[in-house]
Design an enzyme around this catalytic site. Structure first.
Site, PDB file in Angstrom:
ATOM      1  N   SER A   1      43.726 -13.529 -24.047  1.00 42.12           N
ATOM      2  CA  SER A   1      44.581 -13.435 -22.890  1.00 42.12           C
ATOM      3  C   SER A   1      44.455 -12.114 -22.134  1.00 42.12           C
ATOM      4  CB  SER A   1      46.046 -13.619 -23.322  1.00 42.12           C
ATOM      5  OG  SER A   1      46.447 -12.589 -24.193  1.00 42.12           O
TER       6      SER A   1
ATOM      7  N   SER B   1      43.169 -12.155 -28.632  1.00 37.50           N
ATOM      8  CA  SER B   1      43.297 -11.845 -27.200  1.00 37.50           C
ATOM      9  C   SER B   1      42.774 -10.490 -26.770  1.00 37.50           C
ATOM     10  CB  SER B   1      44.761 -11.986 -26.769  1.00 37.50           C
ATOM     11  OG  SER B   1      45.108 -13.349 -26.680  1.00 37.50           O
TER      12      SER B   1
ATOM     13  N   LYS C   1      47.790  -3.825 -19.676  1.00 36.28           N
ATOM     14  CA  LYS C   1      48.058  -5.266 -19.570  1.00 36.28           C
ATOM     15  C   LYS C   1      49.478  -5.479 -19.044  1.00 36.28           C
ATOM     16  CE  LYS C   1      47.551  -9.481 -22.430  1.00 36.28           C
ATOM     17  NZ  LYS C   1      47.275  -9.984 -23.808  1.00 36.28           N
TER      18      LYS C   1
END
Ligand code: MG
Ligand code: ZN
Lengths: 477, 478, 94
Positions: B147, B171, B72
């Site tokens: 997210s 997330s 990420k």
């Protein structure tokens, strides 16, 4: 009204840079005078993803300070974030302490200590003049070397009532902190910084006047002058029937001018909240014991010990607040018989010796501790007159040596027996018949003339009392 | 016998490592295949893809056998752009690598891409990225969740064998659910946060998004651990075991009515109930329980997370890194304000506003203080529940992946969507999402949560259910 | 609930700017979120301890041992404006 018609109330906020090797929350070394931005790590720049980890040594030093000020030590250490934007603050917040300071109420040198807490120092911002990049705008340069340095903030209660008391108390604080070894408290290098909260009110008035905060005075002289100037400023406002505005002020030592630091920008709302990147630190009994074990004798303790030896309070304080004098004194007392003369040895050091040093320091004197003790002993035994002793001290400070030998070589030995003095005194009386008459009449005032004449004759080796005694005999009094 | 790359891509990471170690698969060929798939990714899953395989790949003898890893964007990676989905950090190159990523590369994995995300991890749809929305490989008209949407989409599409995500309020779990994958949020403190660009410090946790429960266990095994640079890290209490459990005999499963009743779509509920039947068939007992304060978890979360974020994001001021915009008047405050106003996206600014307000003078007690007390009640709710059950089951999200744009106009509706995952985040307990099946052709997530440090327990239970359900996590690989 | 005046105060604290026409919409948006949040007010929380961290962490301190700093080049490398030795900012006084 004059300034004397006002009651002055002063509270101090002192920031002390702790002498830790690394920063408060970052494992980067910190010291004064390094090239800009060469003592910075990821945490010090507030790089994304970095986290603070508290320095155990800084907490140890914080506890020592608390003990020195007789503070209560909290059983846990909680850090908060103080949020505001400024270029010297890389994260947009300062990690400090809020409602749970490391050290609670205490008392030190007759002033109540409100709290002592730990926090991180700000970086250094230097004005750089107009920068080419933005038309006609001024630029500053940020150096993060100092940023993150471990600080202890010491806050007093408003127990100080004059500029003199403020600087005297600060001197005690500085000597104590230096003695503790937790900071080099060097004002020039900014490792000791002081803010003063000042308010005045007509003597006898029930409530205090509005207080102003005088920021960052970086020498004892400036602090004293700054406070005086601010007190005068407030008095003038009150005299003119005005009211003092609560604000933050800056004192310019060169112009003595006091200017407001109020920045329209800031709506002072720091949004303190518990630092979520850290968990509370338990202050264990072991940590406190370790700090207790590390405590040296503090100036006020040494002062009391000297007084117990019979030293006068003034001399005792001077020798404990100037440790090198205290050390010389304690060395001298190791000489045989010296302890009996402790008071006189202290007086010789704090009056005669210090006077001879002038602006210089102890290393400029060649007098050994033992020689000082011996000189005091010789004076006490009447082997040398007090005026002779001063001459001996001059020689000791200049060239060192043995007091007895100097008395001998310089022929400064006191004249003891009457048989040697009597003819000299008789001669002085004969030479001053009018004086002799007055003395006979019981008016002893002019005896000084006779003593003076004898001293002249004996080059100061005679003792005034002895001369008077013999003269009275000769005059049949 | 040798495994073809097309077949290899459909294997989970555990299977690929086995093939590499048995010599049936070449690690370098596999890396290059994933690198090229990532480079040609059509879902906007990546914000950076490696230009070429490194000269030296970790050997087959390393635990992770040189397998590629998608990371990420918000994990700091030395010399590789780490932007947290924000325009403000465009092109930012950190001088260090996040502890969790470093541990995984030390264990033999190699970063082949950085994945798209909601800006500063604020979002549940990945529509809040400065680098564009991410498309769900199962249906490109739908969001992948957020997210960690880029990480989930990359793995679902077969553009990464597995990926790192972060979970603050769901997330990792929710995008894993939307993309038919396994997502694990470990116990708070078990994985170091050092090097994760912070959203909400007291909630953020890194974790794996994978094709199988075994893969999740494997990544966790090598990323967890105490870190001297993160005071809130403790690591797990016992080593992670790669799960082999195939039954649920004696396992007491509690189903909180607050997280499984009202607001759950029919298709999701049907899939959830079917999964509970399979759990019973495997020997588990299923009982209804209550988390009485769970309905307030969202309120507490949307005070605490924005409050911490408002402070965490103050460092983005245009001075030391990131983009900067000067003010016309050349003033400092003007530079700060322009840099932040034009550098942050609308959702980030909304949460900074919310958090700043919650901490501002006069409101602290009513909002932040109260939210912290509610958090205490949530923790107590779970403690009580775990006296009578071993794990807690619920849907991971109330719906399947929704259409792009469906909720972006209504922030509150978007927030309310997280009500199944937020309570576990506030309590700091581990929770895993595994696919329970499909509803209208879209994946549904089942969430299993356990007490702090019970990772081995929930991984084992999840593995047994995974085997029984037999969901094809390669279903979206083309 | 939050009004336009408070929105402007908060924006200033956060160093964010709102176009005049965005102030009221922001106030309404935040108010609807706060409206939901304020349901917490219904709870009786008397005597409930606040939780800052959920998992008991012993809070290990750092020994006072130095690690090497960043080179100045690296420290300055990501700065939008810098001199050879430091970070350039508009003067606070300006
Ligand atoms: Mg202060
Ligand atoms: Zn301070």
């Amino acid at each position: 009204m004059s300034v004397d018609d006002y009651e002055i109330t002063i509270g101090l906020e002192i920031h002390v840079q702790l002498a830790t090797k690394t920063k408060m929350f970052s494992p980067i070394e910190t010291y004064f005078g390094a090239e800009p931005n060469t003592l910075v790590g990821p945490v010090d720049l507030g790089l994304p993803g970095t986290l603070p980890v508290p320095n155990a040594q800084a907490i140890h030093y914080g506890i020592m300070l608390g003990l020195a000020f007789n503070c209560e030590i909290a059983d846990r250490l909680v850090f908060h974030r103080k949020n505001y934007f400024y270029p010297d603050l890389p994260k947009g917040y300062q990690i400090s302490q809020f409602d749970e300071p490391l050290c609670g109420p205490g008392n030190f040198g007759g002033v109540r200590v409100h709290r002592v807490h730990l926090e991180e120092d700000a970086a250094k911002l230097t004005h750089a003049g107009a920068s080419g990049r933005i038309q006609g705008s001024e630029s500053s340069v940020v150096d993060f070397n100092r940023g993150g340095t471990a600080l202890a903030e010491i806050v007093t209660e408003p127990d100080i009532h004059s500029a003199e008391q403020a600087s005297e108390w600060l001197r005690l604080l500085r000597t104590t902190v230096r003695q503790l070894g937790v900071s080099d408290v060097n004002m020039e290098e900014g490792s000791l910084r002081c803010d003063a909260n000042i308010s005045i009110a007509p003597k006898g008035a029930t409530e205090l006047g509005a207080k102003t905060e005088l920021k960052n005075m970086n020498s004892f002289r400036f602090i004293e002058r700054g406070i005086r100037a601010e007190v005068a400023r407030q008095a003038a406002i009150l005299d003119a029937g005005g009211t003092v505005e609560q604000e933050t002020l800056h004192f310019d030592p060169r112009t003595e001018a006091i200017t407001s630091m109020r920045s329209k920008e800031d709506a002072h709302d720091y949004r303190y909240f518990p630092e979520p990147d850290m968990v509370p630190v338990v202050v264990t009994a072991e940590m406190v014991d370790k700090a207790k074990a590390a405590m040296p004798e503090l100036p006020h303790e040494r002062e009391e010990r000297f007084i117990a030896l019979g030293v006068e309070q003034g001399a005792a304080r001077q020798m404990s607040w100037q440790p090198e004098l205290g050390d010389l004194f304690e060395e001298a007392l190791k000489t045989d018989g010296a302890p009996a003369n402790a008071k006189a040895v202290a007086a010789l050091i704090t009056n005669e010796l210090v006077a001879r040093l002038g602006d210089g320091d102890l290393s400029d004197s060649k007098a050994t501790p033992a020689s000082l003790a011996q000189l005091v002993a010789l004076t006490a035994d009447g082997k040398v007159s007090s005026s002779g002793a001063r001459t001996v001290l001059d020689k000791l400070v200049e060239g060192g040596g043995d007091p007895a030998a100097i008395i001998e070589s310089e022929g400064l030995g006191a004249i003891g027996g009457g048989d040697e003095l009597t003819p000299i005194i008789q001669a002085a009386l004969d030479a001053n018949p009018d004086v002799a008459e007055k003395l006979k009449g019981g008016d002893m005032k002019p005896i000084g003339v006779i003593i003076g004449a004898v001293m002249k004759e004996t080059r100061g080796r005679a003792d005034g009392k002895e001369v008077t005694k013999i003269a009275r005999g000769l005059l049949g009094l | 016998m040798p495994t073809s790359l097309t077949d290899a891509i459909k294997l989970d990471a555990t299977g690929q490592i086995a093939a590499i170690q048995s010599g049936d698969l070449d690690a370098r060929e596999l890396f290059e295949a994933y690198r090229q798939r990532a480079a040609s990714d059509a879902h906007n899953s990546f914000t950076w893809v490696a230009g070429e395989a490194p000269a030296e790949l970790p050997g087959a003898d390393t635990p992770l056998a040189g397998l590629p890893l998608a990371v990420k964007d918000l994990f700091c990676t030395e010399g590789i752009p780490s932007q947290s989905g924000s325009k403000l950090l465009e092109g930012y190159l950190p001088p260090y690598t996040a502890t969790s990523v470093q541990k995984l590369t030390d264990a033999g994995s190699t970063i082949h891409g950085k994945t798209n995300q909601d800006e500063f991890a604020m979002g549940s749809s990945n529509e809040n990225s400065a680098y564009g929305a991410v498309l769900n490989p199962w249906d490109t008209s739908r969001v992948p969740g957020g997210s960690s949407g880029g990480s989930a989409a990359a793995v679902a599409a077969g553009h990464a064998p597995w990926a790192l995500g972060t979970d603050t309020g769901g997330s990792i779990r929710q995008p894993a659910a939307f993309c038919g994958l396994v997502g694990l949020k470990p116990t708070y403190g078990s994985v170091s946060r050092f090097g994760m660009i912070a959203f909400a410090s007291s909630l953020d946790q890194a974790g794996p998004i994978t094709r199988s429960v075994a893969d999740a266990a494997l990544l966790l095994k090598y990323m967890e651990g105490k870190d001297a640079r993160d005071m809130t890290s403790i690591g797990l209490r016992e080593p992670v075991e790669v799960p082999t459990r195939t039954d649920l005999k004696g396992l007491r499963i509690g189903v909180p009515s607050e997280l499984s009743g009202e607001g759950i779509e029919d298709g999701v509920r049907a899939s959830f109930e079917a999964a509970l039947e399979q759990a019973k068939a495997l020997g588990a007992t299923v009982t209804e329980i209550h988390l009485p304060n769970a309905p307030h978890a969202l309120s507490a979360y949307y005070v605490l997370a924005p409050a911490e974020a408002s402070s965490n994001l103050s460092r983005f001021d245009g001075v030391r890194y990131g983009n900067r915009l000067e003010a016309e008047d050349g003033s400092l405050i003007g530079m700060y304000t322009r840099t932040r106003t034009e550098g942050f996206g609308p959702e980030v600014k909304r949460r900074i506003m919310l958090g700043t307000y919650a901490l501002s003078a006069g409101f602290y007690d009513a909002y932040y203080g109260r939210a912290q007390q509610v958090r205490t009640k949530i923790v107590e709710d779970f403690a009580t529940a775990f006296e009578s059950v071993d794990v807690i089951a619920s849907p991971t999200a109330p719906s399947v992946a929704f259409e792009l744009g469906a909720k972006s106009s209504d922030p509150l509706a978007m927030y309310l969507n997280d009500f199944c995952t937020i309570p576990m985040s506030l309590a700091g307990i581990p929770a895993i999402s595994i696919p329970s099946g499909l509803a209208d052709g879209l994946p549904v997530g089942l969430q299993l949560a356990g007490p702090a440090f019970s990772e081995n327990l929930i991984l084992g239970a999840a593995h047994a259910l995974e085997q029984a359900i037999g969901f094809d996590t390669a279903g979206a690989i083309r | 609930m939050i009004d336009a005046k408070q929105v402007l105060h908060v924006a200033r604290l956060a160093r964010l700017e709102l176009a005049a026409e965005d102030v009221q919409p922001m106030a309404d948006e935040l108010s609807s979120i706060l409206g939901h949040i304020e349901q917490m007010a219904a709870l009786n929380l008397d005597g409930v301890e606040p939780t800052s961290h959920v998992v008991p962490v012993e809070g290990k301190l750092r020994a006072d041992v130095a690690e090497p700093p960043l080179s100045r080049e690296v420290a300055l490398s990501q700065a939008p404006r810098h001199t050879d030795t430091g970070f350039l900012v508009p003067s606070p006084q300006a």
